[in-house]
Design an enzyme around this catalytic site. Structure first.
Site, mmCIF file in Angstrom:
data_model
loop_
_atom_site.group_PDB
_atom_site.id
_atom_site.type_symbol
_atom_site.label_atom_id
_atom_site.label_comp_id
_atom_site.label_asym_id
_atom_site.label_seq_id
_atom_site.Cartn_x
_atom_site.Cartn_y
_atom_site.Cartn_z
ATOM 1 N N PRO A 1 0.821 -1.213 0.000
ATOM 2 C CA PRO A 1 0.000 0.000 0.000
ATOM 3 C C PRO A 1 0.856 1.266 0.000
ATOM 4 O O PRO A 1 0.402 2.340 -0.339
ATOM 5 C CB PRO A 1 -0.826 -0.110 1.291
ATOM 6 C CG PRO A 1 -0.245 -1.215 2.068
ATOM 7 C CD PRO A 1 0.598 -2.051 1.176
ATOM 8 N N GLU B 1 3.222 -7.033 8.522
ATOM 9 C CA GLU B 1 3.451 -5.592 8.360
ATOM 10 C C GLU B 1 4.408 -5.306 7.201
ATOM 11 O O GLU B 1 4.849 -4.183 7.009
ATOM 12 C CB GLU B 1 4.036 -5.020 9.666
ATOM 13 C CG GLU B 1 3.079 -5.090 10.847
ATOM 14 C CD GLU B 1 1.762 -4.395 10.554
ATOM 15 O OE1 GLU B 1 0.704 -5.013 10.793
ATOM 16 O OE2 GLU B 1 1.785 -3.249 10.064
ATOM 17 N N ARG C 1 -2.291 -9.722 -20.270
ATOM 18 C CA ARG C 1 -3.260 -9.488 -21.345
ATOM 19 C C ARG C 1 -2.673 -8.569 -22.427
ATOM 20 O O ARG C 1 -3.188 -8.513 -23.539
ATOM 21 C CB ARG C 1 -4.561 -8.910 -20.822
ATOM 22 C CG ARG C 1 -4.463 -7.520 -20.253
ATOM 23 C CD ARG C 1 -5.775 -7.086 -19.630
ATOM 24 N NE ARG C 1 -6.812 -6.906 -20.614
ATOM 25 C CZ ARG C 1 -6.986 -5.802 -21.342
ATOM 26 N NH1 ARG C 1 -6.145 -4.782 -21.185
ATOM 27 N NH2 ARG C 1 -7.963 -5.703 -22.200
ATOM 28 N N ASP D 1 -8.963 -0.390 -24.848
ATOM 29 C CA ASP D 1 -9.691 -0.458 -23.582
ATOM 30 C C ASP D 1 -9.390 0.767 -22.717
ATOM 31 O O ASP D 1 -8.599 1.630 -23.085
ATOM 32 C CB ASP D 1 -9.394 -1.767 -22.851
ATOM 33 C CG ASP D 1 -7.933 -1.927 -22.522
ATOM 34 O OD1 ASP D 1 -7.537 -3.012 -22.123
ATOM 35 O OD2 ASP D 1 -7.192 -0.933 -22.678
HETATM 36 N N1 LIG Z 1 -2.845 -1.631 -1.954
HETATM 37 C C1 LIG Z 1 -1.963 -2.597 -2.306
HETATM 38 O O1 LIG Z 1 -1.448 -2.667 -3.433
HETATM 39 C C2 LIG Z 1 -1.596 -3.600 -1.275
HETATM 40 C C3 LIG Z 1 -0.646 -4.599 -1.387
HETATM 41 C C4 LIG Z 1 -0.672 -5.270 -0.170
HETATM 42 N N2 LIG Z 1 -1.583 -4.675 0.609
HETATM 43 O O2 LIG Z 1 -2.181 -3.645 -0.070
#
Ligand SMILES: NC(=O)c1ccno1
Length: 236
Positions: free
Chosen positions: A82, A109, A151, A166
């Protein structure tokens, strides 16, 4: 791919991607990270330095795994997180041109940062995010990334125009699509699509794409190159 849950990645061998593998358009190898552990518990994580919730994935295990998996032809290491930069259609295209991609699926984590710093000494490391939300691990993100990349490989999609036309391929969202019947539950297919006038149809589709992008993702319009919109686009 390296994961502590290899079976999570089994869907990559289904449907379109499975057919691409069986046709020899790509090779897929999934490694169980625990194969690089040496203790009876096959421990892959430990408490975080500095305290805090959760566990961090151990550098020794990941380091040994990536030493082996990154050996051989040049590869690019992709780490879903993330905290990564956004994974976009443009990055999917960039990845699709690579000879080899290695995916590290973190859990808990995350992976000790030194693993990525050490890998960056020998390969390109991309920490990427598929969206502003947190998953339990990297595996689901890898499924999405690999599908978006594969793809785009020549021969994978039946019609190469599909990938060329697309969403995001021209920086815009794709407009609405319709098929038979002409009327369904009182809802009719737009007449222009049945007109056979392809210039009108192309214009209509472009207008719907611009309208949808303006409504749902004005940021994409802002990001378009200055010359991307022609006079007819601007007249909309
Ligand atoms: N948002 C993401 O890419 C992600 C990867 C692992 N956890 O969240």
């Amino acid at each position: 791919m390296v994961s502590i849950f290899p079976s999570y990645l089994a869907p990559l061998r289904e449907a379109l991607l499975g057919r691409a593998i069986s046709r020899g358009l790509l090779e897929l190898t999934v490694h169980d990270l625990r194969a690089w552990t040496h203790d009876v518990h096959q421990a892959v994580d430990d408490s975080p330095y500095g305290g805090g919730p959760g566990m961090v994935m151990r550098p020794q295990v990941w380091g040994d795994a990536l030493d082996d998996v990154l050996a051989g032809p040049p590869a690019r290491l992709v780490v879903p997180t993330p905290a990564g930069r956004p994974f976009t259609q443009a990055l999917a295209r960039e990845f699709s041109a690579e000879e080899r991609l290695v995916f590290a699926c973190g859990r808990y984590e995350g992976i000790d940062q030194r693993v990525l710093d050490d890998a960056a000494r020998r390969v390109t490391v991309d920490e990427v995010s598929i969206g502003d939300y947190v998953l339990v691990g990297g595996e689901v993100a890898v499924l999405a990334i690999v599908e978006a990349v594969v793809r785009l490989l020549p021969g994978v999609l039946g019609n190469p125009r599909s990938a060329a036309e697309d969403s995001f391929s021209d920086g815009l969202l794709e407009g609405p699509a319709y098929t038979r019947p002409e009327v369904w539950r009182g809802l009719a297919v737009p007449d222009v699509l049945r007109s056979g006038n392809h210039a009108l149809i192309d214009r209509w589709r472009r207008d719907r794409s611009l309208e949808r992008t303006h409504r749902r993702r004005p940021d994409l319009l802002e990001a378009l190159p200055a010359d991307a919109l022609d006079r007819a686009d601007r007249a909309l």
